[in-house]
Enzyme design. Sequence first.
Site, PDB file in Angstrom:
ATOM      1  N   LYS A 138      51.830  11.740  73.993  1.00  0.00           N
ATOM      2  CA  LYS A 138      50.889  12.684  73.026  1.00  0.00           C
ATOM      3  C   LYS A 138      51.060  14.268  73.982  1.00  0.00           C
ATOM      4  O   LYS A 138      50.992  13.994  75.176  1.00  0.00           O
ATOM      5  CB  LYS A 138      49.792  13.002  72.579  1.00  0.00           C
ATOM      6  N   HIS A 141      46.674  17.095  75.238  1.00  0.00           N
ATOM      7  CA  HIS A 141      45.517  18.015  74.162  1.00  0.00           C
ATOM      8  C   HIS A 141      44.527  19.073  75.230  1.00  0.00           C
ATOM      9  O   HIS A 141      44.083  18.531  76.405  1.00  0.00           O
ATOM     10  CB  HIS A 141      45.260  16.676  73.406  1.00  0.00           C
ATOM     11  N   HIS A 144      41.280  17.279  76.377  1.00  0.00           N
ATOM     12  CA  HIS A 144      40.916  16.868  77.913  1.00  0.00           C
ATOM     13  C   HIS A 144      41.314  17.786  78.997  1.00  0.00           C
ATOM     14  O   HIS A 144      40.760  17.488  80.578  1.00  0.00           O
ATOM     15  CB  HIS A 144      41.962  15.936  78.452  1.00  0.00           C
TER      16      HIS A 144
END
Length: 558
Positions: A138, A141, A144
């Site tokens: 992924k 994001h 994080h």
Amino acid sequence: MACGFRRSIASQLSRVLDLPPENLIKSISAIPISKKEGVADFQLAVDSLLGNRNDHSRPDNQVQAKRLAEKLKCDTVVSEISTGPGTINFKINRELLTKAVLQQVIEDGSKYGLKSELFSGLPQKKVIVEFSSPNVAKKFHVGHLRSTIIGNFIANLKEALGHQVTRINYLGDWGMQFGLLGTGFQLFGYEEKLESNPLQHLFEVYVQVNKEAADDKNITKSAHEFFQRLELGDMQALSLWQRFRDLSVKEYSQIYKRLGIYFDEYSGESFYREKSQEVLKLLDSKGLLQKTVKGTATVDLSGNGEPSSVCTVMRSDGTSLYMTRDLAAAIDRMDKYNFDTMIYVTDKGQQKHFQQLFQMLKIMGYDWAERCQHVPFGVVQGMKTRRGDVTFLEDVLNEIRLRMLQNMASIKTTKELPNPQETAERVGLAALIVQDFRGLLLSDYQFSWDRVFQSRGDTGVFLQYTHARLHSLEETFGCGYLNDFNTACLQEPQSISVLQHLLRFDEVLYRSSQDLQPRHIVSYLLTLRKLLLVPTVTLLFLFQSSCSCGTQNPPNKR
């Protein structure tokens, strides 16, 4: 440094109180700067000397302070002793204050404050900091971001204090989501898209397979089967998973490079898929593992069947869970590093998980579970780019660079730079971090681009502007590291206020080292900025006054 004055005060107090000076040093604190002239520099709270005595038998603090103050005498270090509400106040000889602080700043340089006696006697420890931990396959994001910058702060602080720090990035690279992703890529994936923009394509595949799985139970079944194959070590499934992981780490490394952050170890849940089975066997051998009618395995942390204290550690198909792998990781790290402290930096939504993790380690017989600590943080709300809501950290970094470039272009005094984009990104990122670190880490806060990039007030941009201005003055006047200065030229109230504030730096570092909150340091720096950015004559007090008073031929630059 402040601790030198503390030791002198503590030595006199020790003779009166018949206590070792070492027992008194941490009770003597530097007083925050005040606009009142002649204010004291250090303070001793009488309460701190009375220990755990019963309140009914404790004499009046004000009376105790006056009695104790009467037994103390001024000397070459302390020029004045007074009392306040339950306190004894000490004013340091002004010439000695100026000379000692400036000499210490010059001698210690970037280590100023770290050599304080507040830290002496504290053992150097092996510290593990686990932070950032994005999910493999992924895109990085934005959720994080806080873990990344907070964890980096904690690791930097511990390292600066002399501890042996290991920075671990524990990737989310295992679990049922990879069953879905593996199945999804087989159904919807394209090799050419994976090569050209891997994480964007994997993100699109993951969104699509989740959407399809909601209506098609066969896809859910296939995902479970794919993850089972991973757990059993199927080479074809593992090969695809490894490819996803390698592509992810490669892209994450570019983001970390932009952030100026590094790790000593890239770990992940996948490292513990086999060791998690050993954890299950150990739990079973200790009689802690309970099988449910659905075939899952649980551990009752309360011992009395309290539903909120029952933790699932194995699925009905025998595959491991997040908790099982975290248990295996903690045990493995103790075997590998023999750590004194292990700090997990994650959002506050995982507080219960870590409470259960530490509790389970304890009931398994691992006393070192007491050395594990969770540093939780709140949620950032309202982080948007001009295109709308932010999902990926890369978008945030690009927005930072764009906005800072526009700010720089709008300011007439901005100098031409060899690499304006890199400068813009660094200044903008630092401004964002200062904004983030101003409050309690546990608190949620409302994000504002306008507030982050304000060029005036308590902002990271203005803080860096102050630093750049001081550095420019240092270069202009050519007396950056003073070896000869006249203390008589630095006795005006504004100069004394700066010196008094410098006295407190080691206490600020010590406080941050105790509660791992960066806000103390940020608040200290913002106050220092205010003390310096008054009329130019004060801004130059370290440079112009000291040089001109300390040399026969002062510089004539303006």
